[in-house]
Structure formats: C-alpha cells, structure tokens
Design a protein around this motif. Structure first.
Motif, PDB file in Angstrom:
ATOM      1  N   GLU A   1     -25.174  25.655 110.133  1.00  0.00           N
ATOM      2  CA  GLU A   1     -25.691  24.850 109.016  1.00  0.00           C
ATOM      3  C   GLU A   1     -27.109  25.281 108.698  1.00  0.00           C
ATOM      4  O   GLU A   1     -27.810  25.824 109.553  1.00  0.00           O
ATOM      5  CB  GLU A   1     -25.620  23.348 109.316  1.00  0.00           C
ATOM      6  N   VAL A   2     -27.517  25.034 107.460  1.00  0.00           N
ATOM      7  CA  VAL A   2     -28.871  25.415 107.065  1.00  0.00           C
ATOM      8  C   VAL A   2     -29.876  24.507 107.779  1.00  0.00           C
ATOM      9  O   VAL A   2     -29.544  23.366 108.136  1.00  0.00           O
ATOM     10  CB  VAL A   2     -29.057  25.374 105.533  1.00  0.00           C
ATOM     11  N   PRO A   3     -31.086  24.995 107.996  1.00  0.00           N
ATOM     12  CA  PRO A   3     -32.053  24.218 108.777  1.00  0.00           C
ATOM     13  C   PRO A   3     -32.406  22.854 108.185  1.00  0.00           C
ATOM     14  O   PRO A   3     -32.638  21.898 108.934  1.00  0.00           O
ATOM     15  CB  PRO A   3     -33.276  25.119 108.870  1.00  0.00           C
ATOM     16  N   VAL A   4     -32.413  22.734 106.881  1.00  0.00           N
ATOM     17  CA  VAL A   4     -32.731  21.443 106.262  1.00  0.00           C
ATOM     18  C   VAL A   4     -31.682  20.404 106.658  1.00  0.00           C
ATOM     19  O   VAL A   4     -32.018  19.271 107.030  1.00  0.00           O
ATOM     20  CB  VAL A   4     -32.833  21.570 104.727  1.00  0.00           C
ATOM     21  N   ASN A   5     -30.417  20.775 106.584  1.00  0.00           N
ATOM     22  CA  ASN A   5     -29.351  19.851 106.982  1.00  0.00           C
ATOM     23  C   ASN A   5     -29.407  19.567 108.475  1.00  0.00           C
ATOM     24  O   ASN A   5     -29.188  18.437 108.907  1.00  0.00           O
ATOM     25  CB  ASN A   5     -27.978  20.407 106.615  1.00  0.00           C
ATOM     26  N   TYR A   6     -29.693  20.586 109.264  1.00  0.00           N
ATOM     27  CA  TYR A   6     -29.811  20.391 110.710  1.00  0.00           C
ATOM     28  C   TYR A   6     -30.919  19.390 111.017  1.00  0.00           C
ATOM     29  O   TYR A   6     -30.742  18.463 111.809  1.00  0.00           O
ATOM     30  CB  TYR A   6     -30.086  21.720 111.412  1.00  0.00           C
ATOM     31  N   LEU A   7     -32.061  19.567 110.373  1.00  0.00           N
ATOM     32  CA  LEU A   7     -33.190  18.659 110.589  1.00  0.00           C
ATOM     33  C   LEU A   7     -32.828  17.242 110.157  1.00  0.00           C
ATOM     34  O   LEU A   7     -33.104  16.274 110.865  1.00  0.00           O
ATOM     35  CB  LEU A   7     -34.423  19.147 109.824  1.00  0.00           C
TER      36      LEU A   7
ATOM     37  N   GLY B   1     -39.006  17.215 116.208  1.00  0.00           N
ATOM     38  CA  GLY B   1     -39.388  16.392 115.065  1.00  0.00           C
ATOM     39  C   GLY B   1     -40.851  16.459 114.681  1.00  0.00           C
ATOM     40  O   GLY B   1     -41.324  15.631 113.911  1.00  0.00           O
ATOM     41  N   VAL B   2     -41.577  17.426 115.189  1.00  0.00           N
ATOM     42  CA  VAL B   2     -43.003  17.527 114.861  1.00  0.00           C
ATOM     43  C   VAL B   2     -43.290  18.546 113.772  1.00  0.00           C
ATOM     44  O   VAL B   2     -44.400  18.611 113.275  1.00  0.00           O
ATOM     45  CB  VAL B   2     -43.849  17.859 116.116  1.00  0.00           C
ATOM     46  N   MET B   3     -42.282  19.326 113.396  1.00  0.00           N
ATOM     47  CA  MET B   3     -42.461  20.345 112.362  1.00  0.00           C
ATOM     48  C   MET B   3     -41.354  20.237 111.327  1.00  0.00           C
ATOM     49  O   MET B   3     -40.238  19.872 111.658  1.00  0.00           O
ATOM     50  CB  MET B   3     -42.413  21.757 112.963  1.00  0.00           C
ATOM     51  N   ASN B   4     -41.711  20.585 110.093  1.00  0.00           N
ATOM     52  CA  ASN B   4     -40.678  20.700 109.078  1.00  0.00           C
ATOM     53  C   ASN B   4     -40.092  22.102 109.147  1.00  0.00           C
ATOM     54  O   ASN B   4     -40.511  22.924 109.965  1.00  0.00           O
ATOM     55  CB  ASN B   4     -41.235  20.349 107.687  1.00  0.00           C
ATOM     56  N   VAL B   5     -39.148  22.404 108.292  1.00  0.00           N
ATOM     57  CA  VAL B   5     -38.446  23.682 108.335  1.00  0.00           C
ATOM     58  C   VAL B   5     -39.405  24.848 108.106  1.00  0.00           C
ATOM     59  O   VAL B   5     -39.367  25.849 108.841  1.00  0.00           O
ATOM     60  CB  VAL B   5     -37.286  23.715 107.316  1.00  0.00           C
ATOM     61  N   SER B   6     -40.268  24.750 107.127  1.00  0.00           N
ATOM     62  CA  SER B   6     -41.212  25.841 106.840  1.00  0.00           C
ATOM     63  C   SER B   6     -42.125  26.105 108.029  1.00  0.00           C
ATOM     64  O   SER B   6     -42.340  27.257 108.407  1.00  0.00           O
ATOM     65  CB  SER B   6     -42.090  25.500 105.638  1.00  0.00           C
ATOM     66  N   GLU B   7     -42.653  25.055 108.610  1.00  0.00           N
ATOM     67  CA  GLU B   7     -43.554  25.209 109.749  1.00  0.00           C
ATOM     68  C   GLU B   7     -42.837  25.853 110.939  1.00  0.00           C
ATOM     69  O   GLU B   7     -43.381  26.738 111.600  1.00  0.00           O
ATOM     70  CB  GLU B   7     -44.126  23.853 110.164  1.00  0.00           C
ATOM     71  N   ALA B   8     -41.624  25.422 111.198  1.00  0.00           N
ATOM     72  CA  ALA B   8     -40.857  25.994 112.314  1.00  0.00           C
ATOM     73  C   ALA B   8     -40.551  27.467 112.047  1.00  0.00           C
ATOM     74  O   ALA B   8     -40.665  28.300 112.954  1.00  0.00           O
ATOM     75  CB  ALA B   8     -39.566  25.209 112.529  1.00  0.00           C
ATOM     76  N   ALA B   9     -40.187  27.801 110.831  1.00  0.00           N
ATOM     77  CA  ALA B   9     -39.890  29.198 110.485  1.00  0.00           C
ATOM     78  C   ALA B   9     -41.116  30.083 110.702  1.00  0.00           C
ATOM     79  O   ALA B   9     -41.013  31.151 111.323  1.00  0.00           O
ATOM     80  CB  ALA B   9     -39.424  29.293 109.033  1.00  0.00           C
ATOM     81  N   TYR B  10     -42.253  29.651 110.201  1.00  0.00           N
ATOM     82  CA  TYR B  10     -43.473  30.443 110.356  1.00  0.00           C
ATOM     83  C   TYR B  10     -43.915  30.511 111.815  1.00  0.00           C
ATOM     84  O   TYR B  10     -44.407  31.530 112.275  1.00  0.00           O
ATOM     85  CB  TYR B  10     -44.591  29.895 109.480  1.00  0.00           C
ATOM     86  N   GLU B  11     -43.725  29.440 112.537  1.00  0.00           N
ATOM     87  CA  GLU B  11     -44.113  29.392 113.955  1.00  0.00           C
ATOM     88  C   GLU B  11     -43.382  30.448 114.780  1.00  0.00           C
ATOM     89  O   GLU B  11     -43.942  30.999 115.724  1.00  0.00           O
ATOM     90  CB  GLU B  11     -43.837  28.000 114.522  1.00  0.00           C
ATOM     91  N   VAL B  12     -42.141  30.716 114.443  1.00  0.00           N
ATOM     92  CA  VAL B  12     -41.368  31.695 115.218  1.00  0.00           C
ATOM     93  C   VAL B  12     -41.354  33.089 114.581  1.00  0.00           C
ATOM     94  O   VAL B  12     -40.648  33.969 115.053  1.00  0.00           O
ATOM     95  CB  VAL B  12     -39.923  31.210 115.481  1.00  0.00           C
ATOM     96  N   GLY B  13     -42.130  33.277 113.520  1.00  0.00           N
ATOM     97  CA  GLY B  13     -42.309  34.616 112.983  1.00  0.00           C
ATOM     98  C   GLY B  13     -41.563  34.983 111.730  1.00  0.00           C
ATOM     99  O   GLY B  13     -41.566  36.139 111.315  1.00  0.00           O
ATOM    100  N   TYR B  14     -40.912  34.025 111.084  1.00  0.00           N
ATOM    101  CA  TYR B  14     -40.236  34.324 109.816  1.00  0.00           C
ATOM    102  C   TYR B  14     -41.228  34.110 108.681  1.00  0.00           C
ATOM    103  O   TYR B  14     -41.836  33.055 108.576  1.00  0.00           O
ATOM    104  CB  TYR B  14     -39.023  33.407 109.605  1.00  0.00           C
ATOM    105  N   SER B  15     -41.386  35.112 107.835  1.00  0.00           N
ATOM    106  CA  SER B  15     -42.268  34.963 106.681  1.00  0.00           C
ATOM    107  C   SER B  15     -41.469  34.603 105.432  1.00  0.00           C
ATOM    108  O   SER B  15     -42.028  34.146 104.444  1.00  0.00           O
ATOM    109  CB  SER B  15     -43.067  36.245 106.444  1.00  0.00           C
TER     110      SER B  15
ATOM    111  N   MET C   1     -35.375  24.200 118.626  1.00  0.00           N
ATOM    112  CA  MET C   1     -36.061  23.295 119.535  1.00  0.00           C
ATOM    113  C   MET C   1     -37.217  22.580 118.824  1.00  0.00           C
ATOM    114  O   MET C   1     -37.406  21.375 118.977  1.00  0.00           O
ATOM    115  CB  MET C   1     -36.594  24.069 120.741  1.00  0.00           C
ATOM    116  N   LEU C   2     -37.968  23.317 118.013  1.00  0.00           N
ATOM    117  CA  LEU C   2     -39.080  22.717 117.268  1.00  0.00           C
ATOM    118  C   LEU C   2     -38.571  21.661 116.283  1.00  0.00           C
ATOM    119  O   LEU C   2     -39.190  20.607 116.120  1.00  0.00           O
ATOM    120  CB  LEU C   2     -39.876  23.800 116.541  1.00  0.00           C
TER     121      LEU C   2
END
Length: 115
Positions: free
Chosen positions: A101-107, A72-86, A67-68
């Motif tokens: 698909e990998v998040p970069v391609n999805y984005l 379109g307000v977050m990149n992949v790293s920001e979205a990952a950290y926002e939901v708790g992935y380190s 959803m993040l």
C-alpha cells in the motif's frame, strides 16, 4: 565459494551502507572502500544476503521509513527524506511494492489503529 576474507569485506560493505542511509556510497565507491571489484561485491553480497547491494539498501530504507511512520512522529515526506529518498513519487512506488500500500494509506491505517 566465498572465502572468509571476502565474507568480512561484504559484511563491512553492509556496515558502510547502514551508516548513512541518506547518503550511502555508490557501488563503485563502496567496492573501492572494501577492496573488491564491484561485480564481485554485488555477486558476493547476493550470496551472503540474498539480494544486491541496491536491493539491500532499498529494503533497509523502506523498513526504517515504515518504523518511522509507525512511531507517528513523522509524516510521509519527512520519513522519505529521513531515509534518503529525494523523490516522493519514487518513495511511494517503492513503499507500495514492498508493503502493498502507498505510505499515505499505511500511515492513515496505522494511526487509526491507535485511536
């Protein structure tokens, strides 16, 4: 069969998980918080939601990350950290397993739809 009191405890466990995706309680602490032994919590959780506590947490984290990225307000790293992935590699692998698909391609594909 699950009794009404146990069902309430399992639903409360789900609420506790959803409160803080970045820092969810571990299974033992969660079980202690809701007053059930951890094997019973996992068993009843699967009965109620069709997945384990960890599986549920992973699914809601990934859905929120998707959803993040859609917003379109977050990149992949920001979205990952926002939901708790380190770990970005763990996030990418879990995202691909969930959505194909990998998040970069999805984005990239999502942003191309809106251009």
């Amino acid at each position: 069969p699950m009794r009404p009191r146990e069902r309430e405890r399992v639903r409360y466990a789900r609420e506790l998980i959803e409160r803080d995706l970045q820092n969810p309680p571990n299974l033992l602490d969660l079980a202690r918080s809701v007053g059930l032994p951890h094997p019973k919590l996992n068993y009843f959780f699967r009965e109620e939601y069709g997945t384990t506590v960890f599986g549920y947490l992973r699914t809601i984290r990934l859905n929120k990350a998707k959803m993040l990225l859609n917003e379109g307000v977050m990149n992949v790293s920001e979205a990952a950290y926002e939901v708790g992935y380190s770990s970005l590699s763990h996030f990418a692998k879990a995202f691909k397993n969930q959505f194909g698909e990998v998040p970069v391609n999805y984005l990239r594909n999502t942003s191309n739809k809106y251009q």
